[in-house]
Design a protein around this motif. Structure first.
Motif, PDB file in Angstrom:
ATOM      1  N   ASP A  41      41.002  -7.499  48.964  1.00 20.96           N
ATOM      2  CA  ASP A  41      42.416  -7.706  49.298  1.00 20.96           C
ATOM      3  C   ASP A  41      42.609  -8.143  50.746  1.00 20.96           C
ATOM      4  O   ASP A  41      43.529  -8.885  51.070  1.00 20.96           O
ATOM      5  N   TYR A  43      40.095  -9.468  53.022  1.00 21.76           N
ATOM      6  CA  TYR A  43      39.337 -10.563  53.612  1.00 21.76           C
ATOM      7  C   TYR A  43      39.141 -11.778  52.705  1.00 21.76           C
ATOM      8  O   TYR A  43      38.575 -12.777  53.138  1.00 21.76           O
ATOM      9  N   THR A  44      39.590 -11.722  51.461  1.00 21.61           N
ATOM     10  CA  THR A  44      39.423 -12.909  50.612  1.00 21.61           C
ATOM     11  C   THR A  44      40.731 -13.264  49.890  1.00 21.61           C
ATOM     12  O   THR A  44      40.725 -13.625  48.725  1.00 21.61           O
ATOM     13  N   ARG A  45      41.855 -13.165  50.622  1.00 15.34           N
ATOM     14  CA  ARG A  45      43.135 -13.507  49.990  1.00 15.34           C
ATOM     15  C   ARG A  45      43.296 -15.009  49.744  1.00 15.34           C
ATOM     16  O   ARG A  45      44.171 -15.437  49.023  1.00 15.34           O
ATOM     17  N   ARG A  46      42.460 -15.813  50.434  1.00 16.34           N
ATOM     18  CA  ARG A  46      42.562 -17.265  50.254  1.00 16.34           C
ATOM     19  C   ARG A  46      41.232 -17.859  49.796  1.00 16.34           C
ATOM     20  O   ARG A  46      40.810 -18.889  50.297  1.00 16.34           O
TER      21      ARG A  46
END
Ligand SMILES: [Fe+2]
Ligand SMILES: [Fe+2]
Lengths: 95, 337
Positions: A41, A43-46
């Protein structure tokens, strides 16, 4: 350091399969499942990565800045570990 | 009391911890090493030796920054359930979620300096720590949401772009992540304001009203003028900041005025005019008394914001307790197996 938010974990992200895992930050979580979900949630929202590692901060062993000199010193005088140290006769290719 | 004395009081209060620490751990030889490191533009990392005052300054600045991200979720969160379309709603949700993430990056950056999350949250909840004064203003209409994204995030970006090169490694790295995410925040705000400014007369009025209320508080986000900013000298010396409050404010104004002109809206500043000589705009004086009032707890929403934070923290207590109990139990079972 553990507090009301749980211990600190370090997060490593692999951008694409085959690439190295790179440290991207840290977070708090109570257990490994929660650490992994929080890392997703946070560090990889994009779509910054396709794989994640989470490691308890307390499990990381690091060199300390004071031994920057002596600790890494043995590598300093070993130029023969680099390819440019060697002379290859002119005209010889693919080496 | 003269204005200058008042600033002094406030900043003395804010920095009283690090004033108390001054000279507690001076080490001329290490200080020389540290200064040389900064001279070479090398980053400082958590385990490096650093002067106590540098550490204190960073803890204060990074945690204030983190608090601002978290409290900043409140004025915008106020409109999530009332967004005028599904598109507007998912955009606003994504933006507010990003701000929560920014707060978390920054808290963990501050924690690398030897302070715990509990201490940081406690300082916020007891009113000891500050956060950006801008978030103590209310978001009264939907146009305010566009204005916040465009102006408030725009001003924050100005500051954060500079901080990508700050001298403390974990802070700089958090800033790089944050800046990547921020540009969508400002663009969605401007897009939203465009819809209103080029909409019906009533919508245009809404946009103008939002601009009128947010313009001056946004300019105050850069902090007091350089002459009245006692913490700035150290921040510049230590390369925590690389530009002054006044420099950043001027750049923000120069860059934003053409955006306002495009919208056909009016800047609420009769003194604003282009100055050919300095290649920038001259502008009026923000109401620094209002700034001082808001930063000292007497803005329109200070109490409401703090209460919302404290309630959220208390409301989450049983979740943290349950998560901890679950983790403990699982560990026990792993041992038993
Ligand atoms: Fe942010
Ligand atoms: Fe933002």
């Amino acid at each position: 350091m553990s507090d009301s938010q749980g211990p600190i974990w370090e997060v490593f992200v692999q951008k694409k399969p085959g690439q190295p895992f790179v440290h991207c930050g840290s977070l708090h979580a109570f257990d490994k499942e929660m650490a992994l979900q929080n890392a997703r949630d946070l560090y990889t929202r994009r779509s910054e990565g396709t794989a994640l590692w989470v490691v308890p901060s307390s499990a990381i062993v690091s060199s300390s800045p004071e031994d920057l000199g002596p600790f890494f010193e043995p590598a300093n005088d070993k130029v023969y570990r680099h390819p440019t140290f060697y002379q290859i006769p002119e005209g010889v290719k693919h080496i | 009391m003269k204005n200058h004395d008042k600033y002094h009081l406030i900043f003395a209060y804010e920095s009283r911890i690090f004033v108390a620490m001054e000279n507690a751990n001076t080490n001329p030889k290490m200080e020389e090493w540290f200064d040389a490191k900064l001279q070479k533009n090398e980053m400082v990392e958590p385990k490096d030796w650093m002067p106590d005052n540098y550490r204190k300054h960073l803890i204060r600045q990074i945690s204030q920054h983190a608090h601002s991200e978290i409290v900043g979720m409140l004025p915008e969160g106020n409109w999530i359930t009332r967004a005028p379309s599904l598109r507007a709603k998912i955009v606003l949700l994504a933006k507010v979620q990003d701000e929560g993430g920014h707060g978390l990056y920054l808290y963990t950056a501050a924690e690398t300096l030897g302070v715990s999350r509990d201490e940081l949250l406690d300082a916020l909840h007891t009113g000891k720590a500050k956060y950006s004064s801008i978030f103590n203003y209310p978001t009264l209409t939907w146009a305010d949401i566009g204005a916040v994204g465009w102006l408030v995030d725009g001003a924050a970006i100005m500051n954060q772009v500079m901080l990508q090169r700050t001298s403390y490694g974990p802070y700089a790295r958090a800033m790089v992540r944050i800046c990547k995410e921020e540009s969508f925040h400002q663009r969605q705000g401007y897009e939203s304001i465009c819809h209103l400014a080029f909409g019906t007369e009533e919508q245009k009025q809404m946009a103008q009203d939002a601009l009128n209320r947010w313009w001056w508080p946004t300019l105050m986000m850069f902090g007091p003028t350089d002459a009245n900013s006692p913490n700035s000298a150290n921040a510049i010396k230590w390369k925590i900041k690389r530009e002054s409050n006044d420099q950043l404010r001027q750049r923000f104004i120069n860059q934003t005025i053409p955006q306002i002109e495009y919208l056909g809206l009016t800047v609420p500043d009769p003194d604003l005019k282009w100055n050919e000589e300095k290649n920038g705009y001259d502008f009026g004086t923000p109401n620094w008394d209002e700034f001082m009032a808001v930063i000292s707890g007497n803005g329109p929403c200070n109490k409401e914001r703090l209460k919302a934070r404290v309630d959220a923290h208390k409301g989450g207590e049983w979740v943290r307790a349950a998560a901890k109990a679950h983790a403990d139990k699982k560990r026990e079972m792993e041992f038993a197996a």
